[in-house]
Scaffold this active site. Structure first.
Site, PDB file in Angstrom:
ATOM      1  N   GLU A 107     -27.885 -18.382  -4.291  1.00 26.50           N
ATOM      2  CA  GLU A 107     -28.342 -19.721  -4.670  1.00 26.50           C
ATOM      3  C   GLU A 107     -29.579 -19.710  -5.573  1.00 26.50           C
ATOM      4  OE1 GLU A 107     -26.846 -22.093  -0.738  1.00 26.50           O
ATOM      5  OE2 GLU A 107     -28.718 -20.991  -0.545  1.00 26.50           O
TER       6      GLU A 107
HETATM    7  C1  TNX Z   1     -26.012 -21.128   2.953  1.00 21.77           C
HETATM    8  S1  TNX Z   1     -25.452 -18.142   3.058  1.00 21.77           S
HETATM    9  C2  TNX Z   1     -27.080 -20.276   2.719  1.00 21.77           C
HETATM   10  C3  TNX Z   1     -28.242 -20.317   3.625  1.00 21.77           C
HETATM   11  C4  TNX Z   1     -28.158 -21.467   4.585  1.00 21.77           C
HETATM   12  C5  TNX Z   1     -26.763 -21.584   5.151  1.00 21.77           C
HETATM   13  C6  TNX Z   1     -26.601 -22.661   6.179  1.00 21.77           C
HETATM   14  C7  TNX Z   1     -26.325 -18.171   1.962  1.00 21.77           C
HETATM   15  C8  TNX Z   1     -26.244 -16.974   1.183  1.00 21.77           C
HETATM   16  N1  TNX Z   1     -27.081 -19.265   1.771  1.00 21.77           N
HETATM   17  O1  TNX Z   1     -29.424 -20.360   2.875  1.00 21.77           O
HETATM   18  O2  TNX Z   1     -29.068 -21.248   5.606  1.00 21.77           O
HETATM   19  O3  TNX Z   1     -25.871 -21.833   4.086  1.00 21.77           O
HETATM   20  O4  TNX Z   1     -25.365 -22.632   6.792  1.00 21.77           O
END
Ligand code: TNX
Length: 496
Positions: A301
């Site tokens: 992200e």
């Molecule tokens: C996605 S998994 C994210 C996390 C959040 C999670 C909550 C990932 C690589 N990034 O930052 O905590 O979803 O379910």
């Protein structure tokens, strides 16, 4: 598959048969563990004390009353399971007189120990006579825990390691850094924990691991056959670093503490002079503190930035990890950047285009499967679950059980799949009770997906076997979800 009553084992083994005869008594038993079998012997001794209240002793004397743990490169294991080539298999023979456990590698001995412990009657401290031949389907059977959004103290992590070992999981991935806090004390940048260690979501208490705490977690894990993978998440998810180290910001001003749960707003900057030294020192120190072969660099992200800059920042991280002789693990977004050969790419976001992961696998990366709709155990069981998120849907026990990992990315060669990993993110998890309530019983379902051959898996058989774990979780003082679909009435399974 089979309608016959099973031994109360989770995950279901490749082959198990109940033998005629009296059970083996653990009370007064000796553990004979020559050569490299010391850690599995310690594992058995530690856990038999807790699970069955018996004090086993090490000895060199075989014969009646001995539990023999032996490394044997020729141990034949896993009749008919597709993972027969993976490490971690074992053969277990229990008679009234002796327990004999052989495995070609130490991991296999640990998994055989877990089987002995699961078979042990907690009231009588006896093990029924059986023959088990078993091996894992996937080599990497992991669990990622987020200790940032809310902190999990060392005793909680150790309790979790016991649960993982019981389920034959072998990788604990610690998500140690994020926007809300920094959870590992580093000599190279002590301000990271000094300024960002005590913060957490909603102003809740934070915390961090000292280098000694981290060493203790790894040692406890190793004693149970589990490797620890630390994650330093970058180039996004870095507000805690931007708060602690002002020079990482273009204006040189520390960013404020972040206690929310939004993602995708913080980032490193490749063109700042402080950035490369920070990435290199932090990852070199984390690698040096890590006994296992892997360091996870996050990569997920990232806020909008030019692809070149993202690749440059990921490249800094991968070079630092490689320079310390460790293998890189990253979230699927990291596959947009060139990765060293043999890196592991962790697939999680089913909303995103998977082509980048498929291409990385074709180019030599190995893939970890963590599809959020099945493996993110921070998702609520259903709309009434008091904790958890629901962005990837609800995951009831059956949904956590009934899925096929190799169907998740059908264009990735099965040989490129290193394994599967569950994850539990801690935005809503404030206490150990919240954590174990979300994990149990779903982690048992996940573990069976990770370990057992698809032909051995059957929902109603699993539902009967998992019920036997409830009293064990109770005995360990763990909270868990008495979810519908399983008859949790106490009482041992009939073993035939
Ligand atoms: C996605 S998994 C994210 C996390 C959040 C999670 C909550 C990932 C690589 N990034 O930052 O905590 O979803 O379910």
């Amino acid at each position: 598959m089979s309608a016959q009553p099973s031994l109360p084992l989770v995950p279901v083994p490749g082959h198990a048969e109940r033998r005629a005869g009296e059970p083996f008594s653990l009370a007064g038993a000796r553990v004979v563990a020559p050569g490299g079998a010391g850690a599995p012997a310690d594992h058995l001794i530690d856990r038999a004390a807790v699970v069955a209240g018996v004090r086993l002793v090490r000895s060199a004397a075989t014969g009646p009353g001995a539990v023999v743990l032996r490394l044997d490169p020729h141990a034949r294991h896993a009749v008919g399971t597709p993972g027969a080539g993976e490490p971690g298999g074992y053969v277990l023979d229990v008679t009234a007189d002796t327990v004999t456990l052989t495995a070609p590698d130490v991991g296999g001995l640990h998994h055989g120990v877990a089987t002995v412990l699961q078979l042990t009657d907690q009231d009588t401290a006896t093990v029924p006579p059986v023959r088990v031949e078993d091996s894992p389907r996937f080599a990497w059977r992991g669990l990622a825990i987020d200790v940032v959004r809310h902190f999990h103290a060392v005793p909680t992590v150790l309790a979790l390691l016991d649960v993982m070992a019981d389920l034959r999981l072998n990788v604990l991935h610690l998500h140690l850094t994020d926007d809300q806090g920094w959870r590992l004390d580093l000599a190279s940048y002590p301000e990271l924990t000094a300024r960002s260690g005590h913060t957490a979501v909603d102003g809740d208490p934070g915390g961090w691991y000292s280098a000694q705490d981290y060493a203790a977690i790894q040692a406890y894990a190793a004693r149970r056959g589990i490797v620890v993978v630390p994650e330093i998440d970058l180039p996004g998810h870095v507000n805690a670093a931007l708060h602690a180290v002002p020079e990482l910001n273009p204006d040189g001003v520390a960013r404020p503490v972040y206690e929310g749960i939004e993602v995708g707003f913080s980032r490193l900057h490749a063109d700042l002079p402080a950035t490369a030294p920070f990435v290199r020192s932090v990852l070199a120190e984390v690698a040096a503190l890590t006994t296992g072969p892997y360091v996870h660099i996050g990569g997920d992200e990232p806020p909008a930035m030019p692809p070149d800059e993202y690749a440059e920042l990921v490249g800094l991280a991968t070079e630092a990890v490689r320079g310390e002789g460790k293998t890189v693990v990253c979230w699927q977004e990291g596959a947009r950047a060139p990765l060293p050969a043999g890196s592991l790419v962790q697939y999680w976001d089913e909303r995103a285009d998977a082509d980048v992961v498929t291409a990385a696998a074709a180019a030599g990366a190995r893939v970890l499967l963590s599809p959020a709709s099945r493996a993110y155990l921070d998702m609520k069981y259903d709309a009434t679950t008091p904790v958890g998120l629901d962005w990837a849907g609800h995951i009831d026990l059956r949904h956590a059980y009934d899925w096929e990992p190799l169907a998740v990315l059908p264009d990735v060669e099965p040989g490129a799949v290193a394994g599967v990993e569950a994850a539990v993110w801690a935005e809503t998890i404030r206490t150990p009770e919240d954590l174990f309530f979300l994990l149990l019983p779903r982690l048992a379902a996940f573990a069976e997906v990770a370990w057992s051959a698809p032909t051995m898996r059957d929902w109603s058989d699993f539902a009967a076997r998992v019920a036997a774990l409830g009293p064990r979780w109770d005995a360990a003082g763990l909270s868990w979800g008495r979810v519908a679909g399983v008859d949790w009435t106490p009482g041992p399974l009939t073993m035939i």
